[in-house]
Motif scaffolding. Structure first.
Motif, PDB file in Angstrom:
ATOM      1  N   ALA A  83     -15.912-100.202  56.344  1.00 47.65           N
ATOM      2  CA  ALA A  83     -15.886 -98.776  56.052  1.00 47.65           C
ATOM      3  C   ALA A  83     -14.516 -98.186  56.334  1.00 47.65           C
ATOM      4  O   ALA A  83     -14.205 -97.088  55.896  1.00 47.65           O
ATOM      5  CB  ALA A  83     -16.946 -98.054  56.876  1.00 47.65           C
ATOM      6  N   HIS A  84     -13.703 -98.900  57.079  1.00 45.67           N
ATOM      7  CA  HIS A  84     -12.393 -98.373  57.449  1.00 45.67           C
ATOM      8  C   HIS A  84     -11.454 -99.539  57.717  1.00 45.67           C
ATOM      9  O   HIS A  84     -11.864-100.522  58.328  1.00 45.67           O
ATOM     10  CB  HIS A  84     -12.523 -97.500  58.706  1.00 45.67           C
ATOM     11  CG  HIS A  84     -11.386 -96.548  58.880  1.00 45.67           C
ATOM     12  ND1 HIS A  84     -10.176 -96.950  59.385  1.00 45.67           N
ATOM     13  CD2 HIS A  84     -11.275 -95.228  58.591  1.00 45.67           C
ATOM     14  CE1 HIS A  84      -9.358 -95.900  59.413  1.00 45.67           C
ATOM     15  NE2 HIS A  84     -10.008 -94.848  58.926  1.00 45.67           N
ATOM     16  N   LEU A 142      -9.021 -99.808  59.773  1.00 41.58           N
ATOM     17  CA  LEU A 142      -8.728-100.025  61.189  1.00 41.58           C
ATOM     18  C   LEU A 142      -9.974-100.584  61.862  1.00 41.58           C
ATOM     19  O   LEU A 142     -11.055-100.046  61.708  1.00 41.58           O
ATOM     20  CB  LEU A 142      -8.337 -98.710  61.875  1.00 41.58           C
ATOM     21  CG  LEU A 142      -7.077 -98.023  61.363  1.00 41.58           C
ATOM     22  CD1 LEU A 142      -6.809 -96.774  62.184  1.00 41.58           C
ATOM     23  CD2 LEU A 142      -5.884 -98.964  61.419  1.00 41.58           C
ATOM     24  N   SER A 176     -19.326 -75.871  70.357  1.00 38.23           N
ATOM     25  CA  SER A 176     -18.149 -75.946  69.482  1.00 38.23           C
ATOM     26  C   SER A 176     -18.530 -76.637  68.181  1.00 38.23           C
ATOM     27  O   SER A 176     -19.631 -77.188  68.045  1.00 38.23           O
ATOM     28  CB  SER A 176     -17.029 -76.701  70.183  1.00 38.23           C
ATOM     29  OG  SER A 176     -17.394 -78.058  70.391  1.00 38.23           O
ATOM     30  N   LEU A 182     -13.425 -92.714  61.824  1.00 37.88           N
ATOM     31  CA  LEU A 182     -13.794 -94.117  61.997  1.00 37.88           C
ATOM     32  C   LEU A 182     -15.312 -94.246  62.072  1.00 37.88           C
ATOM     33  O   LEU A 182     -16.011 -93.260  62.304  1.00 37.88           O
ATOM     34  CB  LEU A 182     -13.162 -94.631  63.289  1.00 37.88           C
ATOM     35  CG  LEU A 182     -11.632 -94.748  63.260  1.00 37.88           C
ATOM     36  CD1 LEU A 182     -11.075 -94.647  64.668  1.00 37.88           C
ATOM     37  CD2 LEU A 182     -11.209 -96.043  62.582  1.00 37.88           C
ATOM     38  N   PRO A 183     -15.823 -95.455  61.894  1.00 35.70           N
ATOM     39  CA  PRO A 183     -17.275 -95.638  62.020  1.00 35.70           C
ATOM     40  C   PRO A 183     -17.758 -95.235  63.423  1.00 35.70           C
ATOM     41  O   PRO A 183     -17.070 -95.476  64.412  1.00 35.70           O
ATOM     42  CB  PRO A 183     -17.470 -97.137  61.807  1.00 35.70           C
ATOM     43  CG  PRO A 183     -16.274 -97.572  61.030  1.00 35.70           C
ATOM     44  CD  PRO A 183     -15.140 -96.704  61.497  1.00 35.70           C
ATOM     45  N   GLN A 240     -11.573-100.248  64.474  1.00 32.56           N
ATOM     46  CA  GLN A 240     -11.826 -99.449  65.674  1.00 32.56           C
ATOM     47  C   GLN A 240     -13.045 -98.565  65.431  1.00 32.56           C
ATOM     48  O   GLN A 240     -13.485 -98.427  64.303  1.00 32.56           O
ATOM     49  CB  GLN A 240     -10.623 -98.545  65.968  1.00 32.56           C
ATOM     50  CG  GLN A 240      -9.429 -99.305  66.514  1.00 32.56           C
ATOM     51  CD  GLN A 240      -8.198 -98.438  66.583  1.00 32.56           C
ATOM     52  OE1 GLN A 240      -8.261 -97.222  66.380  1.00 32.56           O
ATOM     53  NE2 GLN A 240      -7.074 -99.062  66.850  1.00 32.56           N
ATOM     54  N   THR A 241     -13.549 -97.953  66.496  1.00 26.47           N
ATOM     55  CA  THR A 241     -14.680 -97.055  66.311  1.00 26.47           C
ATOM     56  C   THR A 241     -14.287 -95.635  66.704  1.00 26.47           C
ATOM     57  O   THR A 241     -13.311 -95.422  67.418  1.00 26.47           O
ATOM     58  CB  THR A 241     -15.905 -97.494  67.145  1.00 26.47           C
ATOM     59  OG1 THR A 241     -15.522 -97.523  68.505  1.00 26.47           O
ATOM     60  CG2 THR A 241     -16.379 -98.870  66.705  1.00 26.47           C
ATOM     61  N   GLN A 242     -15.067 -94.690  66.232  1.00 26.25           N
ATOM     62  CA  GLN A 242     -14.765 -93.280  66.408  1.00 26.25           C
ATOM     63  C   GLN A 242     -14.835 -92.866  67.877  1.00 26.25           C
ATOM     64  O   GLN A 242     -15.815 -93.168  68.558  1.00 26.25           O
ATOM     65  CB  GLN A 242     -15.755 -92.444  65.589  1.00 26.25           C
ATOM     66  CG  GLN A 242     -15.545 -90.956  65.654  1.00 26.25           C
ATOM     67  CD  GLN A 242     -14.208 -90.549  65.040  1.00 26.25           C
ATOM     68  OE1 GLN A 242     -13.770 -91.119  64.049  1.00 26.25           O
ATOM     69  NE2 GLN A 242     -13.562 -89.557  65.647  1.00 26.25           N
ATOM     70  N   ARG A 243     -13.795 -92.165  68.328  1.00 28.28           N
ATOM     71  CA  ARG A 243     -13.876 -91.573  69.669  1.00 28.28           C
ATOM     72  C   ARG A 243     -14.481 -90.190  69.541  1.00 28.28           C
ATOM     73  O   ARG A 243     -14.259 -89.492  68.566  1.00 28.28           O
ATOM     74  CB  ARG A 243     -12.481 -91.487  70.286  1.00 28.28           C
ATOM     75  CG  ARG A 243     -12.007 -92.857  70.744  1.00 28.28           C
ATOM     76  CD  ARG A 243     -10.719 -92.766  71.473  1.00 28.28           C
ATOM     77  NE  ARG A 243     -10.784 -91.865  72.621  1.00 28.28           N
ATOM     78  CZ  ARG A 243      -9.804 -91.780  73.505  1.00 28.28           C
ATOM     79  NH1 ARG A 243      -8.726 -92.516  73.367  1.00 28.28           N
ATOM     80  NH2 ARG A 243      -9.906 -90.938  74.512  1.00 28.28           N
ATOM     81  N   LEU A 244     -15.209 -89.815  70.558  1.00 25.77           N
ATOM     82  CA  LEU A 244     -15.904 -88.524  70.494  1.00 25.77           C
ATOM     83  C   LEU A 244     -15.256 -87.543  71.460  1.00 25.77           C
ATOM     84  O   LEU A 244     -14.699 -87.945  72.484  1.00 25.77           O
ATOM     85  CB  LEU A 244     -17.383 -88.702  70.855  1.00 25.77           C
ATOM     86  CG  LEU A 244     -18.137 -89.765  70.037  1.00 25.77           C
ATOM     87  CD1 LEU A 244     -19.559 -89.915  70.553  1.00 25.77           C
ATOM     88  CD2 LEU A 244     -18.153 -89.391  68.564  1.00 25.77           C
ATOM     89  N   ARG A 245     -15.341 -86.264  71.128  1.00 24.95           N
ATOM     90  CA  ARG A 245     -14.823 -85.253  72.051  1.00 24.95           C
ATOM     91  C   ARG A 245     -15.989 -84.522  72.706  1.00 24.95           C
ATOM     92  O   ARG A 245     -17.075 -84.378  72.110  1.00 24.95           O
ATOM     93  CB  ARG A 245     -13.901 -84.242  71.364  1.00 24.95           C
ATOM     94  CG  ARG A 245     -14.338 -83.723  70.025  1.00 24.95           C
ATOM     95  CD  ARG A 245     -13.491 -82.539  69.581  1.00 24.95           C
ATOM     96  NE  ARG A 245     -14.129 -81.325  70.001  1.00 24.95           N
ATOM     97  CZ  ARG A 245     -15.073 -80.720  69.319  1.00 24.95           C
ATOM     98  NH1 ARG A 245     -15.469 -81.196  68.172  1.00 24.95           N
ATOM     99  NH2 ARG A 245     -15.635 -79.625  69.780  1.00 24.95           N
ATOM    100  N   ALA A 246     -15.760 -84.061  73.922  1.00 20.24           N
ATOM    101  CA  ALA A 246     -16.803 -83.316  74.631  1.00 20.24           C
ATOM    102  C   ALA A 246     -17.024 -81.987  73.915  1.00 20.24           C
ATOM    103  O   ALA A 246     -16.106 -81.441  73.296  1.00 20.24           O
ATOM    104  CB  ALA A 246     -16.373 -83.068  76.073  1.00 20.24           C
ATOM    105  N   ASP A 247     -18.250 -81.486  73.992  1.00 23.37           N
ATOM    106  CA  ASP A 247     -18.584 -80.233  73.311  1.00 23.37           C
ATOM    107  C   ASP A 247     -18.062 -79.043  74.102  1.00 23.37           C
ATOM    108  O   ASP A 247     -18.802 -78.420  74.865  1.00 23.37           O
ATOM    109  CB  ASP A 247     -20.109 -80.146  73.131  1.00 23.37           C
ATOM    110  CG  ASP A 247     -20.502 -78.856  72.430  1.00 23.37           C
ATOM    111  OD1 ASP A 247     -19.690 -78.348  71.633  1.00 23.37           O
ATOM    112  OD2 ASP A 247     -21.628 -78.364  72.674  1.00 23.37           O
ATOM    113  N   LEU A 261     -14.843 -85.919  66.187  1.00 17.57           N
ATOM    114  CA  LEU A 261     -16.295 -85.719  66.214  1.00 17.57           C
ATOM    115  C   LEU A 261     -16.810 -85.253  67.580  1.00 17.57           C
ATOM    116  O   LEU A 261     -16.411 -85.770  68.621  1.00 17.57           O
ATOM    117  CB  LEU A 261     -16.972 -87.036  65.807  1.00 17.57           C
ATOM    118  CG  LEU A 261     -18.485 -87.059  65.662  1.00 17.57           C
ATOM    119  CD1 LEU A 261     -18.970 -86.020  64.651  1.00 17.57           C
ATOM    120  CD2 LEU A 261     -18.942 -88.454  65.230  1.00 17.57           C
ATOM    121  N   ASN A 262     -17.712 -84.280  67.536  1.00 19.93           N
ATOM    122  CA  ASN A 262     -18.332 -83.680  68.720  1.00 19.93           C
ATOM    123  C   ASN A 262     -19.442 -84.601  69.252  1.00 19.93           C
ATOM    124  O   ASN A 262     -20.406 -84.907  68.554  1.00 19.93           O
ATOM    125  CB  ASN A 262     -18.909 -82.316  68.296  1.00 19.93           C
ATOM    126  CG  ASN A 262     -19.503 -81.518  69.437  1.00 19.93           C
ATOM    127  OD1 ASN A 262     -19.954 -82.086  70.433  1.00 19.93           O
ATOM    128  ND2 ASN A 262     -19.515 -80.205  69.285  1.00 19.93           N
TER     129      ASN A 262
END
Lengths: 478, 95
Positions: free
Chosen positions: B53-54, B56, A21, A280-281, B58-65, A53-54
């Motif tokens: 850098a932001h 908030l 994806s 976000l970072p 918090q840190t970025q959550r990732l999604r499964a591919d 993000l992937n």
């Protein structure tokens, strides 16, 4: 190039990460789909959508970073690169500017037997743009956004290369590496691996760089070398003619073998990069790095050294056999199943690659599987068939589905090991050819070949030539 | 730091914003005021403070591919001004 000039070359290579994806949406990345059937609301930049993000894109970027011994940023951020073009629906590309995910690393290349270390400044994640089709829409441009949002890893080298040859060696090495790591399919026709080259020239010995031109989108190894060489010549001509090189983007035209100006390169700050507030970072934990490091495959350089040490092959054969992971795996499977490393090396680098090359096939499509080839080599090794007969059997393996043993049995290709049978033929040939026998005995060594030829003919090539030779000489001199 | 009228025009062009000629001077003054404030903030001692850098924390959550989106081309193209052969059509962008 006239000898008082030196070229300075840096490459930016865009590798398409082989995820299912997109980098920020759940739309598919499969190549060749109907236009705009894989472009969702996020890819289209519709109001109210948010990028997510992937995970696999992040893992693949980290994998690459670890493989080139680079610093992996514990904190990484995404930025917006702003410009207007219809195949970029949001009006900005999500990329990385400050704090890219992969920092300083390096790759060793080999040119003319010398190893040279090429620095890699950074590698950052970004999304690809869509595709513009300029032909045949009644004066309009057609836009296909299937590619928009496809994950890219842009790998930026230091200006460490000094010739087109070095640039090609670096590009090939990187191409080999990303395929080993299975992070990119490396398909250049489909645009999975694209190269931009920054080229400048300076008087030899000067420390300062000259003004550079960027050559865009050179999509084959052959064109990279030609395009860079052409650009070096062009710049030298300008300077020697008293002119000045201008900083610009140029396009390589393979048909005319020349580069032409595209547009004056905008200043980098015209892209007005700023951190993307929608993302976000990204934090890369030590534990993730350790997990990925543990799953790194054996890398090409290490595999090459091991092949030399373990199988006793020369450097050239090792380089050939480790040029892709599939080929190296195929080789090792043949060795494991046949126990014949040297034969396997000779056969793979010779007949097998030759036949694949002729048929325009990759090792993955080889009609002769590793175990069928191993079956053939076993029969060569135990002298069941001669090397010459083996080539016939190989042709049959290539064109059919039988095993080597089945072919040898069916065609009666077994070498005659019954010494009595060979002896009878040797005797009859000696009796029937008094002329050559006389000549040989009077010192004409060559006459022996005629006799061996006769014997081989009568045995239909199934006698072992070395055995025949030995027996014949023994009989003639006895 | 002070922006000139030309700086304003260049920025407006990059952002594809139309600005009336009589407003340019006004924008130049306003934007310069903002930049002056930035310069003032830049004088603060931020040693030992990690860049943000932001806003908030918090840190970025990732999604499964995983492919989760289906083809909705007809739906999207229903609101496009012009399409053909599945493509969005736009004014020609190269000479």
């Amino acid at each position: 190039m006239s000898s008082q000039w030196e070229a300075v070359i840096g490459l930016e290579i865009h590798t398409q990460l082989s995820t299912k994806s997109k980098i920020f949406s759940g739309a598919a990345t499969a190549y060749g789909a109907e236009p705009n059937t894989q472009a969702c609301a996020v890819d289209l930049g519709l109001p109210g959508v948010l990028p997510v993000l992937n995970e696999d894109a992040v893992r693949k970027a980290v994998t690459f970073g670890l493989a080139i011994d680079a610093d992996i940023a514990p904190h990484s951020i995404f930025a917006r690169k702003n410009y207007f073009y219809p195949d970029l629906p949001k009006g900005y590309q999500i990329s990385q500017f400050e704090l890219p995910i992969v920092g300083n690393g390096h790759l060793d290349i080999e040119v003319d037997g010398e190893t040279k270390r090429i620095g890699i400044t950074r590698a950052h994640l970004e999304e690809d743009a869509g595709k513009s089709l300029h032909e045949d829409f009644h004066g309009l441009t057609g836009i296909d956004l299937n590619r928009a949002g496809t994950p890219l890893l842009e790998i930026v080298s230091e200006p460490d290369m000094r010739s087109a040859k070095e640039a090609v060696a670096y590009m090939r090495k990187l191409h080999e590496l990303v395929r080993y790591l299975e992070i990119c399919d490396g398909n250049m026709q489909e645009g999975s691996f694209r190269c931009d080259a920054n080229v400048s020239v300076r008087p030899k010995g000067h420390a300062e760089f000259g003004t550079r031109a960027e050559i865009k989108n050179i999509n084959s190894f052959k064109f990279v070398e030609k395009a860079i060489n052409h650009e070096i010549e062009r710049q030298i001509d300008i300077i020697e003619g008293g002119g000045k090189v201008v900083q610009e983007t140029r396009l390589y035209d393979a048909n005319k073998d020349e580069t032409r100006s595209m547009r004056s390169k905008e200043e980098a700050n015209d892209y007005r990069y700023f951190p993307d507030p929608d993302l976000l970072p990204v934090v890369i934990e030590e534990s993730l790095k350790a997990e990925i490091r543990a799953t790194l495959p054996e890398l090409p350089d290490a595999k090459k050294q091991r092949f030399i040490a373990q199988y006793g092959m020369d450097g050239e054969s090792a380089a050939t056999l480790t040029s892709s992971r599939e080929l190296a795996d195929f080789y090792e499977q043949v060795v494991t199943e046949s126990g014949e490393a040297k034969l396997a090396t000779n056969w793979l680098t010779g007949d097998v690659l030759g036949a694949l090359n002729k048929a325009g096939l990759e090792i993955g499509d080889c009609p002769v599987s590793a175990d069928r080839l191993a079956g053939l080599l076993k029969r060569v090794a135990d002298n069941t068939i001669s090397g010459k007969t083996a080539k016939q059997v190989f042709d049959k393996l290539w064109n059919g589905s039988e095993t080597a043993d089945e072919i040898i049995e069916k065609e009666g290709l077994k070498q005659i090991t019954d010494t009595g049978a060979i002896e009878a033929i040797v005797d009859s040939v000696i009796a029937a050819n008094p002329g050559p026998v006389e000549q040989y005995l009077s010192g004409k060594e060559k006459a022996l070949m005629a006799l061996v030829g006769q014997i081989m003919k009568q045995t239909q090539g199934k006698a072992n030539p070395a055995e025949v030779n030995k027996m014949l000489i023994a009989k003639l001199k006895g | 730091m002070s922006l000139t009228a030309n700086d304003v025009k260049k920025i407006a062009h990059l952002a594809r914003l139309g600005i009336a000629e009589q407003d340019v001077e006004h924008y130049a003054q306003d934007l310069s005021g903002i930049l002056d404030l930035m310069t003032k903030m830049g004088q603060l001692d931020t040693a030992g403070i990690a860049p943000m850098a932001h806003p908030l924390d918090q840190t970025q959550r990732l999604r499964a591919d995983r492919v989760t989106e289906t083809n909705q081309r007809e739906h999207f193209q229903a609101i496009a001004p012009q399409t053909e052969a599945g493509l969005y059509l736009v004014p020609k962008v190269i000479e």
